[in-house]
Design a protein around this motif. Structure first.
Motif, mmCIF file in Angstrom:
data_model
loop_
_atom_site.group_PDB
_atom_site.id
_atom_site.type_symbol
_atom_site.label_atom_id
_atom_site.label_comp_id
_atom_site.label_asym_id
_atom_site.label_seq_id
_atom_site.Cartn_x
_atom_site.Cartn_y
_atom_site.Cartn_z
ATOM 1 N N MET A 161 -1.137 -1.476 11.939
ATOM 2 C CA MET A 161 -0.705 -0.979 10.606
ATOM 3 C C MET A 161 0.924 -0.745 11.168
ATOM 4 S SD MET A 161 -2.785 2.018 8.907
ATOM 5 C CE MET A 161 -1.351 2.782 7.540
ATOM 6 N N GLN A 162 0.627 -0.830 12.133
ATOM 7 C CA GLN A 162 1.867 -0.874 13.338
ATOM 8 C C GLN A 162 2.861 -2.519 13.440
ATOM 9 O OE1 GLN A 162 1.529 0.366 17.030
ATOM 10 N NE2 GLN A 162 2.867 2.268 16.783
ATOM 11 N N ALA A 163 1.880 -2.873 13.158
ATOM 12 C CA ALA A 163 2.154 -4.852 13.002
ATOM 13 C C ALA A 163 2.488 -5.221 11.729
ATOM 14 C CB ALA A 163 1.090 -5.315 13.507
ATOM 15 N N GLY A 165 3.774 -3.075 9.184
ATOM 16 C CA GLY A 165 4.973 -2.219 8.918
ATOM 17 C C GLY A 165 5.176 -1.593 7.731
ATOM 18 N N SER A 166 5.885 -0.837 6.513
ATOM 19 C CA SER A 166 5.698 -0.037 5.998
ATOM 20 C C SER A 166 6.380 -0.519 4.307
ATOM 21 C CB SER A 166 6.128 1.162 5.312
ATOM 22 O OG SER A 166 7.136 1.374 7.119
ATOM 23 N N ARG A 167 6.814 -2.165 5.039
ATOM 24 C CA ARG A 167 7.345 -2.741 3.696
ATOM 25 C C ARG A 167 6.910 -2.659 2.386
ATOM 26 N NH1 ARG A 167 12.070 -4.725 6.980
ATOM 27 N NH2 ARG A 167 12.200 -2.322 7.139
ATOM 28 N N GLU A 168 5.367 -3.201 2.603
ATOM 29 C CA GLU A 168 5.094 -3.241 1.212
ATOM 30 C C GLU A 168 4.613 -2.149 0.423
ATOM 31 O OE1 GLU A 168 0.542 -5.482 0.886
ATOM 32 O OE2 GLU A 168 2.091 -7.030 2.891
ATOM 33 N N GLU A 169 4.404 -1.176 1.500
ATOM 34 C CA GLU A 169 3.854 0.250 0.527
ATOM 35 C C GLU A 169 5.422 0.721 -0.236
ATOM 36 O OE1 GLU A 169 2.678 1.862 4.177
ATOM 37 O OE2 GLU A 169 1.116 1.117 3.550
ATOM 38 N N GLU A 170 6.761 0.810 1.276
ATOM 39 C CA GLU A 170 8.101 1.203 0.451
ATOM 40 C C GLU A 170 8.221 -0.207 -0.938
ATOM 41 O OE1 GLU A 170 10.959 -0.199 3.315
ATOM 42 O OE2 GLU A 170 10.240 1.906 4.085
ATOM 43 N N ALA A 171 7.529 -1.496 -0.810
ATOM 44 C CA ALA A 171 8.502 -2.235 -2.255
ATOM 45 C C ALA A 171 6.998 -1.443 -3.186
ATOM 46 C CB ALA A 171 7.308 -3.160 -2.080
ATOM 47 N N ALA A 172 5.397 -0.802 -3.353
ATOM 48 C CA ALA A 172 4.976 -0.170 -4.487
ATOM 49 C C ALA A 172 5.811 1.081 -4.512
ATOM 50 C CB ALA A 172 3.607 -0.016 -3.647
ATOM 51 N N ASN A 190 -5.247 -3.852 2.770
ATOM 52 C CA ASN A 190 -4.470 -4.582 3.864
ATOM 53 C C ASN A 190 -5.696 -3.878 5.285
ATOM 54 O OD1 ASN A 190 -2.898 -6.391 2.726
ATOM 55 N ND2 ASN A 190 -1.190 -4.519 2.842
ATOM 56 N N ILE A 191 -5.624 -2.864 5.375
ATOM 57 C CA ILE A 191 -6.407 -2.642 6.517
ATOM 58 C C ILE A 191 -8.522 -2.865 6.280
ATOM 59 C CG2 ILE A 191 -4.524 -1.471 7.016
ATOM 60 C CD1 ILE A 191 -6.338 1.604 6.177
ATOM 61 N N ARG A 192 -8.544 -2.748 5.455
ATOM 62 C CA ARG A 192 -10.208 -2.599 5.320
ATOM 63 C C ARG A 192 -11.188 -3.262 5.876
ATOM 64 N NH1 ARG A 192 -9.319 -6.169 0.287
ATOM 65 N NH2 ARG A 192 -10.836 -8.356 1.100
ATOM 66 N N HIS A 193 -10.596 -4.089 6.864
ATOM 67 C CA HIS A 193 -11.531 -4.954 8.078
ATOM 68 C C HIS A 193 -11.437 -4.161 9.381
ATOM 69 C CE1 HIS A 193 -11.946 -8.887 5.005
ATOM 70 N NE2 HIS A 193 -11.114 -8.927 5.090
ATOM 71 N N ALA A 194 -10.199 -3.343 9.328
ATOM 72 C CA ALA A 194 -10.106 -2.930 10.709
ATOM 73 C C ALA A 194 -10.886 -1.599 10.753
ATOM 74 C CB ALA A 194 -8.852 -3.009 11.104
ATOM 75 N N LEU A 195 -10.616 -1.992 9.085
ATOM 76 C CA LEU A 195 -11.271 0.170 8.790
ATOM 77 C C LEU A 195 -12.970 -0.271 9.030
ATOM 78 C CD1 LEU A 195 -10.933 2.839 8.047
ATOM 79 C CD2 LEU A 195 -11.059 2.477 5.619
ATOM 80 N N LEU A 196 -13.801 -1.095 8.316
ATOM 81 C CA LEU A 196 -15.074 -1.637 8.233
ATOM 82 C C LEU A 196 -15.294 -1.263 10.065
ATOM 83 C CD1 LEU A 196 -15.255 -4.074 5.134
ATOM 84 C CD2 LEU A 196 -16.582 -1.571 5.766
ATOM 85 N N TYR A 197 -14.763 -2.301 10.240
ATOM 86 C CA TYR A 197 -15.260 -2.306 11.859
ATOM 87 C C TYR A 197 -14.745 -1.066 13.062
ATOM 88 C CZ TYR A 197 -14.890 -5.060 16.438
ATOM 89 O OH TYR A 197 -14.932 -4.956 18.164
ATOM 90 N N ALA B 89 9.058 -8.932 1.226
ATOM 91 C CA ALA B 89 7.459 -7.882 0.743
ATOM 92 C C ALA B 89 6.303 -8.123 0.151
ATOM 93 C CB ALA B 89 7.836 -6.099 1.687
ATOM 94 N N LEU B 90 5.744 -8.915 -0.421
ATOM 95 C CA LEU B 90 4.732 -9.536 -1.279
ATOM 96 C C LEU B 90 3.978 -8.546 -0.769
ATOM 97 C CD1 LEU B 90 5.835 -12.676 -2.354
ATOM 98 C CD2 LEU B 90 6.671 -10.566 -4.065
ATOM 99 N N PHE B 91 2.737 -8.230 -1.713
ATOM 100 C CA PHE B 91 1.317 -7.553 -1.657
ATOM 101 C C PHE B 91 0.460 -8.992 -1.309
ATOM 102 C CE2 PHE B 91 2.612 -4.594 -5.490
ATOM 103 C CZ PHE B 91 3.124 -3.627 -4.241
ATOM 104 N N ARG B 92 0.282 -9.068 0.525
ATOM 105 C CA ARG B 92 -0.461 -10.255 0.874
ATOM 106 C C ARG B 92 -1.678 -10.268 0.398
ATOM 107 N NH1 ARG B 92 0.296 -8.323 6.441
ATOM 108 N NH2 ARG B 92 1.447 -7.005 5.982
ATOM 109 N N HIS B 93 -2.808 -9.279 -0.211
ATOM 110 C CA HIS B 93 -4.094 -9.676 -1.140
ATOM 111 C C HIS B 93 -3.707 -10.235 -2.664
ATOM 112 C CE1 HIS B 93 -2.644 -5.313 -1.148
ATOM 113 N NE2 HIS B 93 -3.648 -5.496 -2.414
ATOM 114 N N MET B 94 -2.665 -9.581 -3.203
ATOM 115 C CA MET B 94 -2.670 -9.863 -4.501
ATOM 116 C C MET B 94 -2.126 -11.446 -4.882
ATOM 117 S SD MET B 94 -1.559 -6.312 -6.966
ATOM 118 C CE MET B 94 -1.310 -5.146 -4.840
#
Lengths: 275, 366
Positions: A161-163, A165-172, A190-197, B89-94
């Motif tokens: 999550m550090q790598a 960043g929060s740009r996509e969340e800011e965009a949302a 975005n984090i689901r693979h790491a989360l499952l692991y 900052a596009l949503f990369r998985h969409m």
């Protein structure tokens, strides 16, 4: 360019050594577990497996996993979110605190819980007065397992999550999305693979934890024995086949876990190459 | 929708240690439909100001109005802004389609348009950014310029009152940047939204903006149209930031500046030590000194770029080399080669060390 081990003979030697060592230290013990468990035939194996105490141990182990994994999943995501998305005083300290369960020996963790919740512990008197039993019962086992496994999910998520960043969340959020929508549709995918692991690791540890659990469980057969404790007790009773039968269950769980992890990594790698 | 920024102030860091003043109290009025460029070096506070207007960051004090609406305490998601990020900052998985549709599909169910309406709106937007054939692609499969266009379409999907762009073309190569700039200008003229964009590229600011806001160290240095900004910089910072600058420093006596073996007549200037500045295109070159200027230089580098030739000039009396841009015609007339010795003729000189900036245009061309 010349690399160390470039000569064919050296290369063969190194690869050979790696294979032999892997077989010797990793594969052989695994095979030995199943060999020992099935030593007296499949009937004895089934008999050992359907032993009441063993079944109780299996049930307890699953209960611990079923509680621990979701709790630490939520906790880990929450913690990772907090640490990577907000800046507050004490953030670094919090990041260090997450690692305590990794740094401390599980036995020590067990002792600390005993000190806190045991009959003579700090909270023991109050718990006793309200007739709540935590130590030497399943709640205690769940508590120490929660403690021991709590860093796995957060530790997997924080670097990612550090790598990212929060740009996509800011965009949302500029697009009017609510907090929950952002989490569900942007953060989580975005984090689901790491989360499952992280979940797989948490589960593996929750099922296999011995040290901390052995301190707080009190080894009451059929009541507070988890599978690892059961293995140890059967072995102490000179019931080798029985011990290995339970051990084979744990080994099987471990193999399933590894298979799940490999499958995930394979899928992730395929996704990478696809895009 | 007009934007009124008044007394916006921001300091980073906690009490005591590591506090930095990001913005001095800032006032800025943006008219309806205007395209405003925030220009400044990194650390000048321009991005902070943009993010505060967006609501992605909170100011310590001050207020922001969109039209008559006070949005100072309004959450980002309710401000009705479109925001374009530097790295898209596009949503990369969409897919591209889902990216553009995000704002529409994230609406509460009661306000959300039907999926058919969403579909036609998104396709219309993709057509506008000329990416209708890329709807099913994922961001990683697009070039930087295409990604930024998707990001723009996504920001415009909700018909925002205000479009905010943070270094929108910063990560793209020069040619794509040119093209996108022209395209954005065009789009702005067509749709007429109010927009504010951040850039550190002076050329971009001058080319795109109706008005440019030059910032440094958390302060506004000047607000002006590109034309005014270039011709009448308010202070030395603006002058230096907007282009290459040549310096000459020397003692002035009887309206003549002397510096080593160089001298130049500067009418109307008082005696004393002075520093004067001039732009590369304000340096003319000749084979002979004139009665007004005796500035011997030698050419140390020749770079022909586009419509003009850039020269680097050195001399004993110069602290650092001068840059000069001259026409190809002059370049050929003077048969300039590396090492050629010539005489510089300033066509204009600027002085900023007094309270009032001054442009001195003393010299006829010969």
């Amino acid at each position: 360019m010349i690399r160390i081990g470039d000569a064919p003979r050296v290369r063969r030697l190194l690869i050979g050594a790696a294979l032999v060592l892997t077989a010797l230290f990793l594969l052989l013990p695994l095979v030995a577990i199943f060999a020992q468990a099935l030593m007296s035939g499949i009937d004895v194996y089934w008999q050992n497996l359907s032993d009441d105490y063993t079944l109780a141990a299996i049930g307890l182990t699953l209960l611990v996993a079923v509680i621990t994994v979701p709790v630490n999943l939520v906790f880990g995501v929450f913690l990772a979110w907090l640490v990577t998305r907000f800046d507050f005083p004490g953030r670094r300290l919090l990041q260090t605190l997450i690692d305590i369960p990794f740094a401390v020996s599980p036995v020590v963790a067990g002792l600390v819980y005993l000190l806190l919740y045991g009959r003579n512990g700090w909270l023991g008197g109050w718990l006793d007065a309200h007739d709540i039993q935590i130590m030497f019962a399943w709640p205690g086992i769940v508590l120490v397992t929660l403690f021991v496994t709590c860093p796995f999910v957060a530790r997997e998520l924080i670097p990612l999550m550090q790598a990212q960043g929060s740009r996509e969340e800011e965009a949302a959020v500029t697009l009017g999305a609510s907090g929950w929508t952002i989490f569900r549709r942007v953060t989580l995918p975005n984090i689901r693979h790491a989360l499952l692991y992280g979940v797989i690791l948490t589960n593996a540890r929750a099922v296999g934890e011995f040290g901390a659990v052995s301190v707080v469980a009190g080894a009451i057969r059929g009541e507070t024995n988890t599978l690892p404790l059961q293995v140890e007790q059967l072995y102490q009773d000179y019931n080798t086949v029985g011990a290995f039968t339970s051990a084979s269950l744990l080994a099987l769980l471990a193999l399933l876990t590894l298979a799940a992890k490999a499958a995930l990594e394979w899928r992730a790698a395929r996704r990478e190459t696809a895009t | 929708m007009s934007i009124r920024i008044s007394q916006i102030e921001k300091t980073y860091g906690y009490q005591g240690r590591g506090r930095t003043r990001a913005l001095e109290p800032i006032d800025l009025d943006i008219h309806d439909g205007e395209l405003i460029g925030l220009l400044g070096p990194s650390g000048s506070g321009k991005t902070t100001l943009l993010r505060i207007v967006a609501g992605l960051e909170q100011a310590d004090s001050g207020s922001i109005h969109f039209g008559d609406r006070d949005v100072t305490r309004v959450h980002v998601r309710d401000r009705r802004i479109g925001f374009v990020f530097q790295h898209y900052a596009l949503f990369r998985h969409m897919s591209v389609f889902d990216n553009v549709a995000f704002g529409l599909t994230a609406m509460p169910r009661s306000q959300r348009p039907s999926s058919g309406e969403i579909r036609s709106r998104v396709m219309q937007l993709l057509e506008m950014v000329r990416l209708q054939d890329f709807a099913e692609r994922f961001p990683a499969q697009l070039s930087g310029g295409q990604q930024q266009r998707v990001s723009l379409a996504r920001a415009l999907a909700l018909k925002p009152d205000v479009l905010l762009l943070d270094e929108p073309f910063g990560a793209l190569d020069a040619k794509v940047r040119q093209e996108l700039r022209r395209w954005l200008r065009h789009l702005h003229e067509e749709l007429h939204f109010t927009s504010l964009f951040v850039t550190h590229d002076q050329e971009e600011a001058l080319e795109l903006s109706d008005r440019v806001v030059v910032m440094s160290n958390g302060r506004i240095e000047q607000i002006a149209t590109p034309d005014t900004l270039y011709r009448q910089p308010a202070n030395r910072f603006v002058f230096e930031f907007l282009g290459d600058v040549n310096r000459i420093e020397g003692d002035i006596e009887k309206e003549v500046l002397t510096c080593g073996n160089a001298r130049v007549a500067v009418p109307g200037i008082e005696n004393g030590r002075q520093e004067l500045l001039l732009r590369p295109h304000e340096v003319c070159l000749d084979e002979q000194p004139s009665t007004r200027a005796h500035l011997p230089v030698s050419v140390t580098a020749v770079v022909p770029v586009g419509a003009e030739v850039r020269l680097e000039l050195e001399a004993d009396w110069l602290g650092e080399p001068w840059l000069a841009t001259i026409s190809h015609a002059d370049f050929e007339r003077l048969a300039i080669t590396r090492g050629k010795r010539l005489f510089a003729q300033p066509s204009r000189l600027h002085r900023f060390d007094t309270s009032r900036p001054q442009t001195l245009a003393p010299l006829s061309a010969s």
